[in-house]
Enzyme design. Structure first.
Site, PDB file in Angstrom:
ATOM      1  N   TRP A  10       0.810  -1.223   0.000  1.00 27.37           N
ATOM      2  CA  TRP A  10       0.000   0.000   0.000  1.00 27.37           C
ATOM      3  C   TRP A  10       0.843   1.273   0.000  1.00 27.37           C
ATOM      4  O   TRP A  10       0.306   2.371  -0.085  1.00 27.37           O
ATOM      5  CB  TRP A  10      -0.932   0.007   1.213  1.00 27.37           C
ATOM      6  CG  TRP A  10      -1.960  -1.089   1.178  1.00 27.37           C
ATOM      7  CD1 TRP A  10      -2.209  -1.966   0.139  1.00 27.37           C
ATOM      8  CD2 TRP A  10      -2.892  -1.431   2.217  1.00 27.37           C
ATOM      9  NE1 TRP A  10      -3.227  -2.815   0.477  1.00 27.37           N
ATOM     10  CE2 TRP A  10      -3.668  -2.518   1.750  1.00 27.37           C
ATOM     11  CE3 TRP A  10      -3.138  -0.928   3.481  1.00 27.37           C
ATOM     12  CZ2 TRP A  10      -4.681  -3.099   2.521  1.00 27.37           C
ATOM     13  CZ3 TRP A  10      -4.148  -1.505   4.254  1.00 27.37           C
ATOM     14  CH2 TRP A  10      -4.902  -2.574   3.777  1.00 27.37           C
ATOM     15  N   LYS A  11       2.127   1.138   0.179  1.00 25.75           N
ATOM     16  CA  LYS A  11       3.024   2.308   0.228  1.00 25.75           C
ATOM     17  C   LYS A  11       2.483   3.323   1.258  1.00 25.75           C
ATOM     18  O   LYS A  11       1.935   2.915   2.265  1.00 25.75           O
ATOM     19  CB  LYS A  11       3.181   2.910  -1.159  1.00 25.75           C
ATOM     20  CG  LYS A  11       3.535   1.844  -2.208  1.00 25.75           C
ATOM     21  CD  LYS A  11       3.961   2.407  -3.503  1.00 25.75           C
ATOM     22  CE  LYS A  11       4.164   1.265  -4.487  1.00 25.75           C
ATOM     23  NZ  LYS A  11       4.756   1.672  -5.723  1.00 25.75           N
ATOM     24  N   HIS A  95      12.791  -2.668  -1.919  1.00 25.51           N
ATOM     25  CA  HIS A  95      11.896  -2.105  -2.944  1.00 25.51           C
ATOM     26  C   HIS A  95      12.645  -1.003  -3.699  1.00 25.51           C
ATOM     27  O   HIS A  95      13.432  -0.263  -3.106  1.00 25.51           O
ATOM     28  CB  HIS A  95      10.645  -1.542  -2.267  1.00 25.51           C
ATOM     29  CG  HIS A  95       9.573  -1.196  -3.249  1.00 25.51           C
ATOM     30  ND1 HIS A  95       9.597  -0.032  -3.963  1.00 25.51           N
ATOM     31  CD2 HIS A  95       8.473  -1.878  -3.660  1.00 25.51           C
ATOM     32  CE1 HIS A  95       8.544   0.005  -4.769  1.00 25.51           C
ATOM     33  NE2 HIS A  95       7.847  -1.114  -4.603  1.00 25.51           N
ATOM     34  N   SER A 213       2.960  -2.750 -12.234  1.00 21.25           N
ATOM     35  CA  SER A 213       1.701  -2.472 -12.931  1.00 21.25           C
ATOM     36  C   SER A 213       0.849  -3.712 -13.153  1.00 21.25           C
ATOM     37  O   SER A 213       0.215  -3.864 -14.197  1.00 21.25           O
ATOM     38  CB  SER A 213       1.975  -1.735 -14.255  1.00 21.25           C
ATOM     39  OG  SER A 213       2.615  -0.495 -14.001  1.00 21.25           O
ATOM     40  N   GLY A 234       1.192  -2.868  -6.297  1.00 21.05           N
ATOM     41  CA  GLY A 234       1.086  -1.564  -5.653  1.00 21.05           C
ATOM     42  C   GLY A 234      -0.303  -0.983  -5.892  1.00 21.05           C
ATOM     43  O   GLY A 234      -1.271  -1.322  -5.201  1.00 21.05           O
ATOM     44  N   GLY A 235      -0.421  -0.151  -6.912  1.00 25.39           N
ATOM     45  CA  GLY A 235      -1.649   0.611  -7.178  1.00 25.39           C
ATOM     46  C   GLY A 235      -2.932  -0.214  -7.136  1.00 25.39           C
ATOM     47  O   GLY A 235      -3.913   0.178  -6.493  1.00 25.39           O
TER      48      GLY A 235
HETATM   49  C1  PEP Z   1       5.246  -1.907  -6.240  1.00 25.19           C
HETATM   50  O1  PEP Z   1       5.373  -0.787  -5.778  1.00 25.19           O
HETATM   51  O2  PEP Z   1       5.790  -2.877  -5.679  1.00 25.19           O
HETATM   52  C2  PEP Z   1       4.461  -2.062  -7.464  1.00 25.19           C
HETATM   53  C3  PEP Z   1       4.609  -3.158  -8.126  1.00 25.19           C
HETATM   54  O3  PEP Z   1       3.643  -1.016  -7.801  1.00 25.19           O
HETATM   55  P1  PEP Z   1       2.574  -0.985  -9.007  1.00 25.19           P
HETATM   56  O4  PEP Z   1       1.804  -2.282  -8.950  1.00 25.19           O
HETATM   57  O5  PEP Z   1       1.729   0.195  -8.754  1.00 25.19           O
HETATM   58  O6  PEP Z   1       3.367  -0.883 -10.273  1.00 25.19           O
END
Ligand code: PEP
Length: 249
Positions: A10-11, A95, A213, A234-235
């Site tokens: 979730w950052k 990360h 992504s 992430g997102g």
């Molecule tokens: C991440 O931050 O580990 C990541 C994969 O982000 P996203 O899925 O948004 O690219």
């Protein structure tokens, strides 16, 4: 057979109330546990409340970072022991945002990995190349370097407790996903490296996640690759319905 892992990073997002609401909805969405490991990584402030919410469920809790020392004069930092006490099972280490925005070196990442293992936390060890490195044909050399330095002094026994996440930096938060073939090639390279260094058992049992992504739309074709054992997201992990779709892929 490696049990697939879906992990949501979730950052720096979600208040405590939002995190608890997500955890309640995730927990109650299943009458029987899903056939994969499900990990969520809220910000530090929400760890304890989420741990209380998911106690006794199938959901595992990860922190997004830790300090390599157990205690001491490190203002603003949190140790593995504290994370265990707050209910964490896992911790994300290395990360690309930590490597670039917070200048974490391979050596520091190695110390964090060892600290996590000592504290009884399962590290989710992230590695990946930048766009420039990929374009210059350096992907495998970069991955090999990050593996070699990051896992320095770790034993086969330690590796059994680790998860590796391949996250090409150019694919994180950009909407550009590595193609399943591009990702598989690097995952295969990582597994073969682990086999050479630690033996076939460790190689065959290591969960290697793809990150960059990942969405409910593209996860199935990534997971269909033989060496992709899950995703670090992430997102698309921030919305509970989207995360449930990812878990159900
Ligand atoms: C991440 O931050 O580990 C990541 C994969 O982000 P996203 O899925 O948004 O690219």
């Amino acid at each position: 057979m490696i049990r697939p892992v879906i992990a949501g990073n979730w950052k720096m997002n979600k208040t405590v109330a939002e995190a608890v609401d997500f955890a309640v909805r995730l927990r109650t969405a299943y009458s029987t546990p899903p056939d994969r490991e499900v990990i969520i990584a809220p910000p530090f402030t929400a760890l304890q409340a989420v741990a209380d919410t998911i106690r006794g469920s199938f959901i595992l809790l990860a922190a997004q970072n830790l300090h390599e020392e157990e205690k001491g004069a490190y203002t603003g930092e949190i140790s593995g022991k504290m994370l265990r006490e707050a209910g964490c099972n896992c911790v994300i280490i290395g990360h690309s945002e930590r490597r670039t925005l917070f200048t974490e070196s391979d050596d520091r990442i190695n110390r964090k990995l060892r600290a996590a293992l000592t504290a009884g936390l399962r590290p989710i060890f992230c590695i990946g190349e930048s766009l420039r490195q990929r374009e210059e044909g350096e992907t495998e050399a970069v991955i090999e370097h990050q593996l070699k330095e990051g896992l320095n002094n770790l034993t086969a026994n330690d590796i059994e407790s680790c998860v590796v996440a391949y996250e090409p930096v150019w694919a994180i938060g950009t909407g550009k996903t590595a193609s399943p073939e591009q990702a598989e090639k690097v995952h295969r390279f990582i597994r073969e490296w682990i086999v050479r260094r630690y033996g076939p058992k460790n190689g065959a049992e290591l969960a290697i996640l793809y990150g960059g992504s990942v969405t409910p739309k593209n996860i199935a074709e990534l997971m269909a690759q033989p060496d992709i054992n899950g995703a670090l997201v992430g997102g698309a992990s921030l919305d509970v319905d989207s995360f449930i779709q990812l878990v159900g892929c």
